[in-house]
Design a protein around this motif. Structure first.
Motif, PDB file in Angstrom:
ATOM      1  N   SER A 138      -4.744  -9.423   7.270  1.00 10.52           N
ATOM      2  CA  SER A 138      -5.507  -8.619   8.233  1.00 10.52           C
ATOM      3  C   SER A 138      -4.983  -7.192   8.188  1.00 10.52           C
ATOM      4  N   SER A 139      -5.845  -6.276   8.612  1.00 10.89           N
ATOM      5  CA  SER A 139      -5.419  -4.880   8.609  1.00 10.89           C
ATOM      6  C   SER A 139      -6.293  -4.061   9.542  1.00 10.89           C
ATOM      7  N   HIS A 140      -5.707  -3.007  10.022  1.00 15.02           N
ATOM      8  CA  HIS A 140      -6.422  -1.972  10.772  1.00 15.02           C
ATOM      9  C   HIS A 140      -5.989  -0.664  10.124  1.00 15.02           C
ATOM     10  N   LEU A 141      -6.731  -0.267   9.081  1.00 15.30           N
ATOM     11  CA  LEU A 141      -6.331   0.860   8.252  1.00 15.30           C
ATOM     12  C   LEU A 141      -7.380   1.961   8.189  1.00 15.30           C
ATOM     13  N   ASN A 142      -8.348   1.901   9.068  1.00 18.87           N
ATOM     14  CA  ASN A 142      -9.361   2.940   9.204  1.00 18.87           C
ATOM     15  C   ASN A 142      -9.175   3.509  10.610  1.00 18.87           C
ATOM     16  N   VAL A 143      -8.303   4.520  10.722  1.00 16.30           N
ATOM     17  CA  VAL A 143      -7.838   4.950  12.039  1.00 16.30           C
ATOM     18  C   VAL A 143      -8.046   6.443  12.266  1.00 16.30           C
ATOM     19  N   HIS A 144      -8.082   6.796  13.528  1.00 11.77           N
ATOM     20  CA  HIS A 144      -8.092   8.202  13.933  1.00 11.77           C
ATOM     21  C   HIS A 144      -6.657   8.647  14.157  1.00 11.77           C
ATOM     22  N   ARG A 145      -6.407   9.932  13.936  1.00 11.95           N
ATOM     23  CA  ARG A 145      -5.067  10.471  14.172  1.00 11.95           C
ATOM     24  C   ARG A 145      -4.614  10.138  15.585  1.00 11.95           C
ATOM     25  N   GLY A 146      -3.334   9.822  15.717  1.00 15.94           N
ATOM     26  CA  GLY A 146      -2.781   9.515  17.029  1.00 15.94           C
ATOM     27  C   GLY A 146      -2.950   8.053  17.429  1.00 15.94           C
ATOM     28  N   ASN A 147      -3.518   7.235  16.562  1.00 19.31           N
ATOM     29  CA  ASN A 147      -3.736   5.816  16.862  1.00 19.31           C
ATOM     30  C   ASN A 147      -2.907   4.938  15.937  1.00 19.31           C
ATOM     31  N   TRP A 176       2.322   0.754  13.047  1.00 19.99           N
ATOM     32  CA  TRP A 176       2.922   2.056  13.243  1.00 19.99           C
ATOM     33  C   TRP A 176       1.887   3.024  13.789  1.00 19.99           C
ATOM     34  N   LEU A 177       2.369   4.087  14.380  1.00 17.92           N
ATOM     35  CA  LEU A 177       1.498   5.105  14.953  1.00 17.92           C
ATOM     36  C   LEU A 177       1.271   6.210  13.925  1.00 17.92           C
ATOM     37  N   VAL A 178       0.003   6.494  13.636  1.00 21.62           N
ATOM     38  CA  VAL A 178      -0.354   7.602  12.756  1.00 21.62           C
ATOM     39  C   VAL A 178      -0.271   8.869  13.602  1.00 21.62           C
ATOM     40  N   GLY A 179       0.493   9.829  13.148  1.00 22.05           N
ATOM     41  CA  GLY A 179       0.719  11.046  13.928  1.00 22.05           C
ATOM     42  C   GLY A 179      -0.556  11.808  14.261  1.00 22.05           C
ATOM     43  N   GLY A 180      -0.542  12.478  15.380  1.00 22.27           N
ATOM     44  CA  GLY A 180      -1.692  13.244  15.830  1.00 22.27           C
ATOM     45  C   GLY A 180      -2.024  14.430  14.951  1.00 22.27           C
ATOM     46  N   ASN A 181      -1.055  14.920  14.188  1.00 16.56           N
ATOM     47  CA  ASN A 181      -1.272  16.062  13.296  1.00 16.56           C
ATOM     48  C   ASN A 181      -1.431  15.655  11.837  1.00 16.56           C
ATOM     49  N   THR A 182      -1.529  14.357  11.572  1.00 20.75           N
ATOM     50  CA  THR A 182      -1.677  13.882  10.197  1.00 20.75           C
ATOM     51  C   THR A 182      -2.989  14.411   9.608  1.00 20.75           C
ATOM     52  N   THR A 183      -2.919  14.920   8.395  1.00 22.58           N
ATOM     53  CA  THR A 183      -4.105  15.444   7.728  1.00 22.58           C
ATOM     54  C   THR A 183      -5.133  14.338   7.537  1.00 22.58           C
ATOM     55  N   LYS A 184      -6.391  14.650   7.847  1.00 26.58           N
ATOM     56  CA  LYS A 184      -7.481  13.680   7.687  1.00 26.58           C
ATOM     57  C   LYS A 184      -7.778  13.502   6.210  1.00 26.58           C
ATOM     58  N   LYS A 185      -7.555  12.316   5.696  1.00 21.72           N
ATOM     59  CA  LYS A 185      -7.854  11.996   4.309  1.00 21.72           C
ATOM     60  C   LYS A 185      -7.533  10.535   4.046  1.00 21.72           C
ATOM     61  N   TYR A 242       6.735  -8.549  -5.648  1.00 21.71           N
ATOM     62  CA  TYR A 242       5.390  -8.041  -5.929  1.00 21.71           C
ATOM     63  C   TYR A 242       5.150  -6.785  -5.102  1.00 21.71           C
ATOM     64  N   THR A 243       4.335  -5.876  -5.633  1.00 23.19           N
ATOM     65  CA  THR A 243       3.956  -4.665  -4.908  1.00 23.19           C
ATOM     66  C   THR A 243       2.449  -4.527  -4.976  1.00 23.19           C
ATOM     67  N   LYS A 244       1.863  -4.090  -3.862  1.00 22.21           N
ATOM     68  CA  LYS A 244       0.422  -3.914  -3.797  1.00 22.21           C
ATOM     69  C   LYS A 244       0.126  -2.541  -3.216  1.00 22.21           C
ATOM     70  N   ALA A 245      -0.795  -1.837  -3.850  1.00 19.98           N
ATOM     71  CA  ALA A 245      -1.270  -0.543  -3.335  1.00 19.98           C
ATOM     72  C   ALA A 245      -2.374  -0.805  -2.323  1.00 19.98           C
ATOM     73  N   VAL A 246      -2.322  -0.071  -1.211  1.00 15.34           N
ATOM     74  CA  VAL A 246      -3.299  -0.255  -0.128  1.00 15.34           C
ATOM     75  C   VAL A 246      -3.782   1.129   0.322  1.00 15.34           C
ATOM     76  N   LYS A 247      -5.032   1.201   0.760  1.00 13.80           N
ATOM     77  CA  LYS A 247      -5.603   2.482   1.243  1.00 13.80           C
ATOM     78  C   LYS A 247      -5.538   2.562   2.757  1.00 13.80           C
ATOM     79  N   LEU A 248      -5.206   3.750   3.258  1.00 14.22           N
ATOM     80  CA  LEU A 248      -5.212   4.065   4.678  1.00 14.22           C
ATOM     81  C   LEU A 248      -6.173   5.237   4.865  1.00 14.22           C
ATOM     82  N   TYR A 249      -7.168   5.060   5.704  1.00  9.02           N
ATOM     83  CA  TYR A 249      -8.186   6.091   5.963  1.00  9.02           C
ATOM     84  C   TYR A 249      -7.894   6.720   7.318  1.00  9.02           C
ATOM     85  N   VAL A 250      -7.527   7.995   7.295  1.00 10.05           N
ATOM     86  CA  VAL A 250      -7.205   8.723   8.541  1.00 10.05           C
ATOM     87  C   VAL A 250      -8.340   9.689   8.828  1.00 10.05           C
TER      88      VAL A 250
END
Length: 130
Positions: free
Chosen positions: A47-56, A101-110, A121-129
């Motif tokens: 499970s994941s919650h990786l499509n987030v707004h800054r500060g969330n 974790w908390l995505v910082g409020g000033n994190t660049t949107k990208k 094992y290592t897996k690459a994952v996308k985070l949408y801010v």
């Protein structure tokens, strides 16, 4: 040279010194390969919650090898995240690990690529801010 190598091999084998070692035609000793068929535990995102707004908060739960060291590395435009919750963890008896974790409020949107590792094992994952 080949004759000397053959004589040495015959003597060593007769004495039991090289009972599990074979010689190739090139004269290089090789040990037998015992292949163990171990259980493989590739990483699965449960499970994941990786499509987030800054500060969330963002979160991810993965499954892999039980009782293994799990790591996560999130790198933003400003550098590696030091957010609370991104520490190394040990997977539970069923192989699950969760990071929140908390995505910082000033994190660049990208879109950021981050990495989770567990049990070798290592897996690459996308985070949408946003």
């Amino acid at each position: 040279m080949k004759k000397i190598l053959r004589i040495f091999t015959v003597l060593a084998l007769s004495l039991g010194i090289l009972s599990s070692v074979t010689f190739t035609p090139q004269g290089i000793a090789t040990a037998p390969q015992n292949v163990a068929y171990a259980k493989s535990y590739p990483i699965q995102i449960v499970s994941s919650h990786l499509n987030v707004h800054r500060g969330n908060p963002a979160s991810i739960t993965i499954k892999g090898k039980p009782h293994a060291l799990g790591t996560i590395r999130v790198v933003y435009k400003s550098g590696p995240s030091k957010a609370r919750g991104l520490n190394n963890k040990i997977s539970n008896s069923k192989g699950y690990v969760t990071w929140t974790w908390l995505v910082g409020g000033n994190t660049t949107k990208k879109t950021y690529t981050f990495y989770v590792s567990l049990g070798g094992y290592t897996k690459a994952v996308k985070l949408y801010v946003h």
